[in-house]
Structures are given as C-alpha cells and as structure tokens.
Design an enzyme around this catalytic site. Structure first.
Site, PDB file in Angstrom:
ATOM      1  N   GLU A   1       0.833  -1.210   0.000  1.00 42.77           N
ATOM      2  CA  GLU A   1       0.000   0.000   0.000  1.00 42.77           C
ATOM      3  C   GLU A   1       0.866   1.258   0.000  1.00 42.77           C
ATOM      4  O   GLU A   1       0.785   2.098   0.898  1.00 42.77           O
ATOM      5  CB  GLU A   1      -0.968  -0.016   1.184  1.00 42.77           C
TER       6      GLU A   1
ATOM      7  N   GLU B   1      -6.218  -7.320  -1.689  1.00 45.80           N
ATOM      8  CA  GLU B   1      -6.774  -7.282  -0.337  1.00 45.80           C
ATOM      9  C   GLU B   1      -8.238  -6.873  -0.401  1.00 45.80           C
ATOM     10  O   GLU B   1      -8.591  -5.902  -1.069  1.00 45.80           O
ATOM     11  CB  GLU B   1      -6.045  -6.271   0.563  1.00 45.80           C
TER      12      GLU B   1
END
Length: 345
Positions: A161, A274
């Site tokens: 991320e 995710e």
C-alpha cells in the site's frame, strides 16, 4: 482432394490456435494468511461448516476454490513474526498443496501502509543510494532463500500500500517522488534478478479512487519505476467509515471502473490483493451482507474487466472475531457465510 484436406487441416489448426489465444487467463482466488502460523502456535484449530477439524490452507483450497496464498515479509521483526523464515515455512506448505504464492515485501520491521512506512532500524541513517541497495539486498536475500528450497513465487509485491510512497521520509511521494520511484525500481530489478518470470506488483489502497492511481502510478513511471501488475485494496467498510455519503455498492462499482481504467491506461493487468467484510456474530445479517458484497466483487472482477482483473485475495479470512473486524471466520474458527462469496459467482 489432398490439397483441400491440407488447407482444411491448416484452417482448423489456425482456428484452434486463435481460440487458445482468445481464452481468458486464469482467475485466481486467494487469501493473505500472515497471522496463521501464530494462531496455530496458540492452539487455534479450524473447522468446516460440518464441525470437522481441518487444516486451514486445505480448507480454503478445497471448500472455497482458493488457489493462491499471499504472505507478507518484514525485515527484522520482533520475535521473528513475518520474517523470511516464517515466509519459507508457509511457502513450503503452499507448494505442497499445489497452490501459488504471492510475496508481499513491506520493506519495514513491522506494518507498512498509507499511514506509515517506517524505515527498518538497520537501514536508518543510510543515504538514498545505500537505501536502494538495502532494498535490493533484502529482496534478493528473501527470494534466494525461496529459490534454494525450490519455491518460485508467482507474484511479488515491491511495497505494501505505497499510496504515499515508502521508506519515509526518504521515499515519501509528496516530498521525494523521484526517490520513491527509485525504490520501486530497485525492488523490481531485484525480483527479476532472482525470478525473471515473477510478476512484480505495485500495491495501492482505496481501489475505488481513480485519482490516487493516476497520481501515484504516473509518478512511478515518470521517474523510472517499473511494474508488471497493479494491486488494489478494496475495503468498502473502511471507505465508508466516517463518510456517511458513501455506500458499499458505489464503492465496488467505482473499483471495477478503476480496474478497467488502470488496465487500459497502463497496459497491464490488475488484481484485488486485499479485501474484507465485517464479521459480527451478534448480527448474522452483516455476514450475509458481506457475502453479497464479496460475491459481487468476485463476479464483476472476473467478468466485467475485459479479462484484466486476474484475481481477488481476502485479507486474513481465518482471523477470529474480537480483534480484527474483517476476517471471515467465527469465534469457533469456522467459516462464516462471507466465505460463500468465493463460490457463488
């Protein structure tokens, strides 16, 4: 007659070849299970819906069509959690089950995400050039350990991320965009050094936000970074938190649109690496809603992205209630209705 037969056979061969090329690539369903080995050490025993004890990975594969496992790896974590040795231990189990492996480099001693990207303690005080070498050395070291054990990951994330960059403050995207891209490139080259065929992923959060992806990926490419695939996080629950004007269906719609946009603009495949939905055992309707949302995500990611979304991974489905809200198992370590989203396409 023979000539006609020859051309008939040739035409058939060409048709078969064209059909083979046109077939959509495999669509992967998977899970990140970085907590699993710790759960097992604490004595957690998993069960299927019939109450039978099951090994967790085998349960995910055989009951929920999962063919891949994602594992994070930290540099020098406290207690060895999520270090390269834990990665290797899980990778051996994944290979034994015939599943694919995704390695998620955080380039940190602990969690790295959009709100924090701490430099590993051993790398503190290093120059930019030294830090790029640190990224390279760590990547090569971890992947070489897998290679020595005859394990080849299918995908490797260079950063977790990294929406706001990585290795702060040196690689913060807002203040040091060129250095952020330099770290991405160092990770990319290191992966290819060990596993030339591995698919290298740049992973950002908030998959429903096209503006974030345009901004970040443009910077990566402008300053020489490289990637083979874009990974997205999609969490309607977190996206709606504090934003009453948003709803889950609009967030999913925007994410699917963004997948199409990113794949077309950057000429690459995309994967939802995710996702997660709320488990609340006091309110079963919330699990049914999670099942509905996940079913939609899997179906549309597979069928409405022109074949460019290559899979969906659930983040820590085997987590039990009480800590993390968005697992997919109940307090008896049994799958909830949410998991049916992987088989109800």
């Amino acid at each position: 007659m023979r000539l006609r037969q020859f051309f008939s056979v040739l035409l058939l061969a060409c048709t078969v070849a064209a059909t083979a090329v046109a077939q959509p690539a495999d669509f992967v369903k998977g899970a990140d299970v970085g907590f699993l080995q710790g759960q097992e050490r604490r004595g957690v025993v998993f069960h299927d819906r019939n109450g039978q004890e099951r090994e967790c990975l085998e349960l995910l594969k055989n009951d929920y069509q999962m063919s891949a496992i994602r594992m994070r790896v930290w540099v020098n974590p406290r207690g060895g959690n999520c270090d390269k040795n834990e990665l290797l231990a899980m990778a051996k189990r994944v290979k034994a089950l015939g599943m694919d492996l995704m390695v998620d480099f955080h380039y940190s001693d602990s969690w790295a995400d959009p709100g924090k990207q701490p430099i590993p303690k051993a790398w503190e005080g290093h120059s930019f050039e030294e830090m790029k070498q640190d990224v390279r050395n760590h990547t090569v070291d971890v992947l070489s350990l897998l290679k020595e054990n005859d394990i080849e990951p299918r995908w490797v994330q260079v950063g977790n991320e990294t929406t706001n960059g990585m290795l702060w403050d040196m690689g913060h995207i807002k203040t040091q965009p060129q250095q952020y891209a330099g770290f991405i490139r160092a990770g990319y080259d290191a992966v290819k050094e060990v596993f030339p065929n591995a698919i290298v992923i740049v992973h950002l959060d908030r998959g429903h936000r096209q503006d974030i992806y345009d901004w970040n990926l443009d910077i990566v490419l402008k300053y020489g970074g490289k990637f083979d695939m874009v990974g997205m996080s999609l969490y309607p629950y977190w996206a709606m938190d504090g934003h009453p004007e948003l709803n889950a269906d609009d967030i999913i719609t925007d994410c699917i649109k963004n997948i199409r946009h990113v794949s077309e603009k950057y000429q690459c495949d995309v994967m939802i690496v995710e996702t997660g939905y709320e488990v609340d055992e006091q309110h079963p309707e919330k699990m049914e809603e999670g099942r509905r949302q996940l079913t939609r995500v899997v179906r549309e990611a597979r069928n409405e992205t022109d074949g460019h979304c290559r899979g969906v991974f659930y983040w820590e489905p085997q987590c039990l209630p009480g800590g993390y809200k968005l697992g997919a198992f109940d307090s008896k370590a049994t799958p909830t209705a949410i998991m049916d989203g992987f088989v109800e396409e």
